[in-house]
Design an enzyme around this catalytic site. Structure first.
Site, PDB file in Angstrom:
ATOM      1  N   LYS A 119      13.278  -2.350 -13.853  1.00 31.97           N
ATOM      2  CA  LYS A 119      12.472  -3.486 -14.301  1.00 31.97           C
ATOM      3  C   LYS A 119      13.346  -4.472 -15.081  1.00 31.97           C
ATOM      4  CE  LYS A 119       8.602  -4.178 -14.043  1.00 31.97           C
ATOM      5  NZ  LYS A 119       7.776  -4.874 -12.995  1.00 31.97           N
ATOM      6  N   PRO A 159      12.804  14.257 -19.153  1.00 34.78           N
ATOM      7  CA  PRO A 159      14.205  13.974 -19.495  1.00 34.78           C
ATOM      8  C   PRO A 159      14.364  12.534 -19.994  1.00 34.78           C
ATOM      9  CG  PRO A 159      14.037  14.932 -17.284  1.00 34.78           C
ATOM     10  CD  PRO A 159      12.633  14.630 -17.735  1.00 34.78           C
ATOM     11  N   ALA A 167       5.473  -3.215  -7.862  1.00 35.85           N
ATOM     12  CA  ALA A 167       6.598  -2.435  -8.378  1.00 35.85           C
ATOM     13  C   ALA A 167       6.305  -0.959  -8.180  1.00 35.85           C
ATOM     14  CB  ALA A 167       6.803  -2.709  -9.874  1.00 35.85           C
ATOM     15  N   LEU A 211       0.831  -1.215   0.000  1.00 34.51           N
ATOM     16  CA  LEU A 211       0.000   0.000   0.000  1.00 34.51           C
ATOM     17  C   LEU A 211       0.861   1.260   0.000  1.00 34.51           C
ATOM     18  CD1 LEU A 211      -3.053  -0.901   2.309  1.00 34.51           C
ATOM     19  CD2 LEU A 211      -2.893  -0.957  -0.195  1.00 34.51           C
ATOM     20  N   TYR A 253      13.268   3.806 -14.044  1.00 35.03           N
ATOM     21  CA  TYR A 253      12.195   2.810 -13.944  1.00 35.03           C
ATOM     22  C   TYR A 253      12.492   1.596 -14.817  1.00 35.03           C
ATOM     23  CZ  TYR A 253       7.885   0.421 -15.254  1.00 35.03           C
ATOM     24  OH  TYR A 253       6.950  -0.555 -15.541  1.00 35.03           O
ATOM     25  N   THR A 291       7.596  -5.034 -18.431  1.00 33.21           N
ATOM     26  CA  THR A 291       7.193  -3.956 -19.329  1.00 33.21           C
ATOM     27  C   THR A 291       7.957  -3.991 -20.647  1.00 33.21           C
ATOM     28  OG1 THR A 291       7.288  -1.548 -19.559  1.00 33.21           O
ATOM     29  CG2 THR A 291       8.861  -2.506 -18.058  1.00 33.21           C
ATOM     30  N   ASP A 292       7.377  -3.369 -21.691  1.00 32.67           N
ATOM     31  CA  ASP A 292       8.092  -3.237 -22.964  1.00 32.67           C
ATOM     32  C   ASP A 292       9.219  -2.205 -22.873  1.00 32.67           C
ATOM     33  OD1 ASP A 292       6.556  -0.914 -22.824  1.00 32.67           O
ATOM     34  OD2 ASP A 292       5.615  -1.144 -24.792  1.00 32.67           O
ATOM     35  N   GLU A 293       9.208  -1.371 -21.819  1.00 36.57           N
ATOM     36  CA  GLU A 293      10.211  -0.298 -21.729  1.00 36.57           C
ATOM     37  C   GLU A 293      11.633  -0.836 -21.570  1.00 36.57           C
ATOM     38  OE1 GLU A 293       9.400   3.128 -19.429  1.00 36.57           O
ATOM     39  OE2 GLU A 293       7.265   3.093 -19.874  1.00 36.57           O
TER      40      GLU A 293
HETATM   41  P1  NAD Z   1       0.796   0.592  -9.835  1.00 39.01           P
HETATM   42  O1  NAD Z   1       1.849   1.579  -9.491  1.00 39.01           O
HETATM   43  O2  NAD Z   1      -0.581   1.058 -10.147  1.00 39.01           O
HETATM   44  O3  NAD Z   1       0.658  -0.490  -8.663  1.00 39.01           O
HETATM   45  C1  NAD Z   1       1.760  -1.052  -8.019  1.00 39.01           C
HETATM   46  C2  NAD Z   1       1.264  -1.743  -6.765  1.00 39.01           C
HETATM   47  O4  NAD Z   1       2.392  -2.357  -6.118  1.00 39.01           O
HETATM   48  C3  NAD Z   1       0.647  -0.786  -5.743  1.00 39.01           C
HETATM   49  O5  NAD Z   1      -0.539  -1.332  -5.227  1.00 39.01           O
HETATM   50  C4  NAD Z   1       1.717  -0.674  -4.661  1.00 39.01           C
HETATM   51  O6  NAD Z   1       1.186  -0.411  -3.369  1.00 39.01           O
HETATM   52  C5  NAD Z   1       2.367  -2.044  -4.741  1.00 39.01           C
HETATM   53  N1  NAD Z   1       3.757  -2.047  -4.249  1.00 39.01           N
HETATM   54  C6  NAD Z   1       4.727  -1.159  -4.548  1.00 39.01           C
HETATM   55  N2  NAD Z   1       5.859  -1.484  -3.887  1.00 39.01           N
HETATM   56  C7  NAD Z   1       5.591  -2.617  -3.188  1.00 39.01           C
HETATM   57  C8  NAD Z   1       6.349  -3.449  -2.332  1.00 39.01           C
HETATM   58  N3  NAD Z   1       7.636  -3.172  -2.053  1.00 39.01           N
HETATM   59  N4  NAD Z   1       5.760  -4.528  -1.783  1.00 39.01           N
HETATM   60  C9  NAD Z   1       4.450  -4.821  -2.035  1.00 39.01           C
HETATM   61  N5  NAD Z   1       3.677  -4.047  -2.815  1.00 39.01           N
HETATM   62  C10 NAD Z   1       4.242  -2.967  -3.397  1.00 39.01           C
HETATM   63  O7  NAD Z   1       1.408  -0.244 -11.045  1.00 39.01           O
HETATM   64  P2  NAD Z   1       0.660  -0.918 -12.271  1.00 39.01           P
HETATM   65  O8  NAD Z   1       0.531   0.068 -13.352  1.00 39.01           O
HETATM   66  O9  NAD Z   1      -0.515  -1.645 -11.776  1.00 39.01           O
HETATM   67  O10 NAD Z   1       1.786  -1.964 -12.730  1.00 39.01           O
HETATM   68  C11 NAD Z   1       1.825  -3.277 -12.185  1.00 39.01           C
HETATM   69  C12 NAD Z   1       3.003  -4.017 -12.780  1.00 39.01           C
HETATM   70  O11 NAD Z   1       2.876  -4.066 -14.195  1.00 39.01           O
HETATM   71  C13 NAD Z   1       4.349  -3.353 -12.500  1.00 39.01           C
HETATM   72  O12 NAD Z   1       5.296  -4.356 -12.275  1.00 39.01           O
HETATM   73  C14 NAD Z   1       4.661  -2.606 -13.801  1.00 39.01           C
HETATM   74  O13 NAD Z   1       6.040  -2.483 -13.981  1.00 39.01           O
HETATM   75  C15 NAD Z   1       4.041  -3.528 -14.816  1.00 39.01           C
HETATM   76  N6  NAD Z   1       3.563  -2.900 -16.052  1.00 39.01           N
HETATM   77  C16 NAD Z   1       2.759  -1.802 -16.020  1.00 39.01           C
HETATM   78  C17 NAD Z   1       2.273  -1.272 -17.208  1.00 39.01           C
HETATM   79  C18 NAD Z   1       1.354  -0.077 -17.231  1.00 39.01           C
HETATM   80  O14 NAD Z   1       1.065   0.445 -18.303  1.00 39.01           O
HETATM   81  N7  NAD Z   1       0.850   0.394 -16.091  1.00 39.01           N
HETATM   82  C19 NAD Z   1       2.636  -1.858 -18.421  1.00 39.01           C
HETATM   83  C20 NAD Z   1       3.481  -2.963 -18.417  1.00 39.01           C
HETATM   84  C21 NAD Z   1       3.925  -3.489 -17.234  1.00 39.01           C
HETATM   85  O1  DAU Z   2       5.164   0.907 -21.744  1.00 38.55           O
HETATM   86  C1  DAU Z   2       4.729   0.370 -20.531  1.00 38.55           C
HETATM   87  C2  DAU Z   2       4.847   1.412 -19.448  1.00 38.55           C
HETATM   88  O2  DAU Z   2       3.792   2.344 -19.665  1.00 38.55           O
HETATM   89  C3  DAU Z   2       4.764   0.824 -18.047  1.00 38.55           C
HETATM   90  O3  DAU Z   2       5.850  -0.034 -17.839  1.00 38.55           O
HETATM   91  C4  DAU Z   2       4.758   1.940 -16.994  1.00 38.55           C
HETATM   92  O4  DAU Z   2       4.587   1.383 -15.694  1.00 38.55           O
HETATM   93  C5  DAU Z   2       3.604   2.870 -17.299  1.00 38.55           C
HETATM   94  O5  DAU Z   2       3.610   3.952 -16.392  1.00 38.55           O
HETATM   95  C6  DAU Z   2       3.704   3.400 -18.736  1.00 38.55           C
HETATM   96  O6  DAU Z   2       4.844   4.270 -18.885  1.00 38.55           O
HETATM   97  P1  DAU Z   2       4.756   5.639 -19.716  1.00 38.55           P
HETATM   98  O7  DAU Z   2       5.836   6.543 -19.269  1.00 38.55           O
HETATM   99  O8  DAU Z   2       4.656   5.357 -21.173  1.00 38.55           O
HETATM  100  O9  DAU Z   2       3.305   6.141 -19.216  1.00 38.55           O
HETATM  101  P2  DAU Z   2       2.752   7.607 -18.848  1.00 38.55           P
HETATM  102  O10 DAU Z   2       1.283   7.473 -18.740  1.00 38.55           O
HETATM  103  O11 DAU Z   2       3.490   8.209 -17.710  1.00 38.55           O
HETATM  104  O12 DAU Z   2       3.081   8.436 -20.158  1.00 38.55           O
HETATM  105  C7  DAU Z   2       2.570   8.054 -21.416  1.00 38.55           C
HETATM  106  C8  DAU Z   2       3.123   9.005 -22.439  1.00 38.55           C
HETATM  107  O13 DAU Z   2       2.526  10.301 -22.230  1.00 38.55           O
HETATM  108  C9  DAU Z   2       4.624   9.215 -22.334  1.00 38.55           C
HETATM  109  O14 DAU Z   2       5.163   9.389 -23.618  1.00 38.55           O
HETATM  110  C10 DAU Z   2       4.766  10.501 -21.532  1.00 38.55           C
HETATM  111  C11 DAU Z   2       3.530  11.293 -21.948  1.00 38.55           C
HETATM  112  N1  DAU Z   2       2.959  12.204 -20.911  1.00 38.55           N
HETATM  113  C12 DAU Z   2       2.741  11.702 -19.663  1.00 38.55           C
HETATM  114  C13 DAU Z   2       2.206  12.511 -18.676  1.00 38.55           C
HETATM  115  C14 DAU Z   2       1.974  11.979 -17.278  1.00 38.55           C
HETATM  116  C15 DAU Z   2       2.616  13.496 -21.251  1.00 38.55           C
HETATM  117  O15 DAU Z   2       2.808  13.935 -22.412  1.00 38.55           O
HETATM  118  N2  DAU Z   2       2.089  14.297 -20.277  1.00 38.55           N
HETATM  119  C16 DAU Z   2       1.885  13.856 -18.995  1.00 38.55           C
HETATM  120  O16 DAU Z   2       1.411  14.664 -18.145  1.00 38.55           O
END
Ligand code: NAD
Ligand code: DAU
Length: 356
Positions: free
Chosen positions: A163, A292, A82, A34, A159, A133-135
């Site tokens: 990962k 950045p 994460a 949390l 980040y 993640t694809d990143e």
């Molecule tokens: P999120 O930030 O919404 O949720 C992360 C959760 O992990 C939270 O509930 C947080 O409390 C918990 N957490 C963080 N540190 C912890 C710890 N040390 N121990 C236990 N719980 C902990 O993230 P999300 O967007 O749901 O992403 C989930 C997973 O999917 C991550 O591993 C992320 O890298 C991966 N992922 C996310 C995306 C995306 O677009 N959001 C895409 C590809 C992969």
């Molecule tokens: O590709 C998978 C990843 O996608 C996951 O691994 C990450 O956990 C998830 O956060 C996401 O990363 P991004 O950096 O791509 O997501 P974000 O929503 O932060 O940003 C999406 C795109 O939009 C990115 O190119 C940055 C841009 N952006 C983001 C914010 C928050 C803006 O232009 N303005 C903004 O205010």
């Protein structure tokens, strides 16, 4: 039978737990620290469900995780936990190393100890699924082929580097200790319960609040967008049929520049909740200072998952984004709750000094 999920109070983990319990009676032990991103409101609809046990624990707490594994004897662990936001990783990388690298290492060690002690049949059936993640593959030029599982790792942000490190640990625990692992590398998710620090929920909520819609740089960075429930179904497919030690790319075949995504959201809002003055929400778009090291393009080749396990996304971007906008308009209690407190401090910090 039982599975243990980490990070199940977050965006994707929360959706995964909700979907799991909607279609299965198999018990879920939901382990989450949390952090600011963990939100029990997301799990409100399963409160009191005997098939769901929430435990507030850090994945890095070996003793607590080992005890949970011993007590509940899960057949699988799915690791979502994460630190997930790129901008926060630039602002403060320490937590990302701590949870994503050290935390994953400690989790792997707890799981290895548990798995070593299982009987032959349970050892064979056990799975550790690591959600990544694809990143990790870095940034593509406009003409590059989408990322394949064989692409080299070239992470560019704190980040994605953290990962990538966790993916390497998971791989090594398979090759060295035989731990039965599978890893998924997914593109950008969107959908219900998404914390509004990320682009799509931030833009929806800023738009209806009459605030600027911040576009980093020129807004021509490309992401591949996948509706979160499609990611959840992909994880279930890999959990069921993924080959041990392998990685699977997950994506929606929905490459879009950020500016196009934001304009699409504005157009849907213009239709579903028109501004009082009759103007388009697109008028609120504001170009701000870039992130950045901002990766220019991600694109996913998800053919391995489709060919080997028969997975396909159910939503196109057009259907998924409409569902998402509607969800945010309808779930005002969740959005009000998530936008209070520490969230406001983050918004202040991230966008101060970015003015166009
Ligand atoms: P999120 O930030 O919404 O949720 C992360 C959760 O992990 C939270 O509930 C947080 O409390 C918990 N957490 C963080 N540190 C912890 C710890 N040390 N121990 C236990 N719980 C902990 O993230 P999300 O967007 O749901 O992403 C989930 C997973 O999917 C991550 O591993 C992320 O890298 C991966 N992922 C996310 C995306 C995306 O677009 N959001 C895409 C590809 C992969
Ligand atoms: O590709 C998978 C990843 O996608 C996951 O691994 C990450 O956990 C998830 O956060 C996401 O990363 P991004 O950096 O791509 O997501 P974000 O929503 O932060 O940003 C999406 C795109 O939009 C990115 O190119 C940055 C841009 N952006 C983001 C914010 C928050 C803006 O232009 N303005 C903004 O205010």
């Amino acid at each position: 039978m039982t599975i243990l999920v980490t990070g199940g109070a977050g965006f994707i983990g929360g959706n995964f737990v909700l979907d799991w319990l909607a279609s299965s009676s198999e018990k879920v032990i939901n382990v989450d620290k949390l952090t600011y991103a963990g939100n029990l409101e997301t799990l409100k609809s399963i409160q009191g469900n005997p098939a769901h046990l929430f435990v507030k624990v850090d994945i890095g707490d070996r003793a607590a995780i080992s005890e949970l594994l011993r007590e509940h004897q899960p057949r699988a662990v799915v690791n979502f936990a994460a630190e997930s936001h790129v901008d926060r990783s630039i602002e403060g990388p320490g937590e990302f190393i701590q949870t994503n690298v050290v935390g994953t290492f400690n989790l792997l060690e707890s799981v290895r100890g548990y798995w070593d002690g299982l009987g032959d049949e349970a050892r064979l059936a056990f799975r550790f699924l690591h959600v990544s993640t694809d990143e990790v593959y870095g940034s593509l030029s406009p003409t590059d082929e989408p990322f394949k599982e064989t692409n080299p790792y070239e992470p560019n942000s704190p980040y994605s580097a953290s990962k990538a490190a966790s993916d390497h640990l998971v791989r090594a625990w398979h090759h060295t200790y035989g731990l039965p692992v599978v890893t998924t590398n997914c593109s950008n998710n969107y959908g219900p319960y998404h914390f509004p620090e990320k682009l799509i929920p931030l833009v929806i909520l800023n738009a209806i609040a009459g605030k600027p819609l911040p576009i980093y740089g020129d807004g021509q960075q490309v992401r591949d967008w996948l509706y979160v429930k499609d990611h959840c179904s992909a994880i279930r497919a890999v959990l069921d049929g993924g080959r041990l030690g392998e990685t699977y790319n997950v994506g929606g075949w929905n490459e879009k520049p950020n500016l196009e995504v934001v304009k699409t959201i504005c157009a849907i809002l213009d239709e579903l909740k028109p501004r009082i003055d009759g103007r388009s929400y697109a008028g609120q778009i504001a170009f701000v200072k870039d992130r950045p090291g901002h990766d220019r393009r991600y694109a996913i080749d998800a053919r391995k998952l489709e060919k080997d396990l028969g997975w396909k996304p159910a939503e196109t971007f057009e259907t998924g984004i409409r569902k998402t906008v509607s969800w945010y308009l309808e779930n005002t209690a969740w959005t009000a709750n998530v936008q209070s407190g520490a969230y406001l401090q983050w918004v202040e910090k991230n966008y101060a000094g970015r003015n166009s």
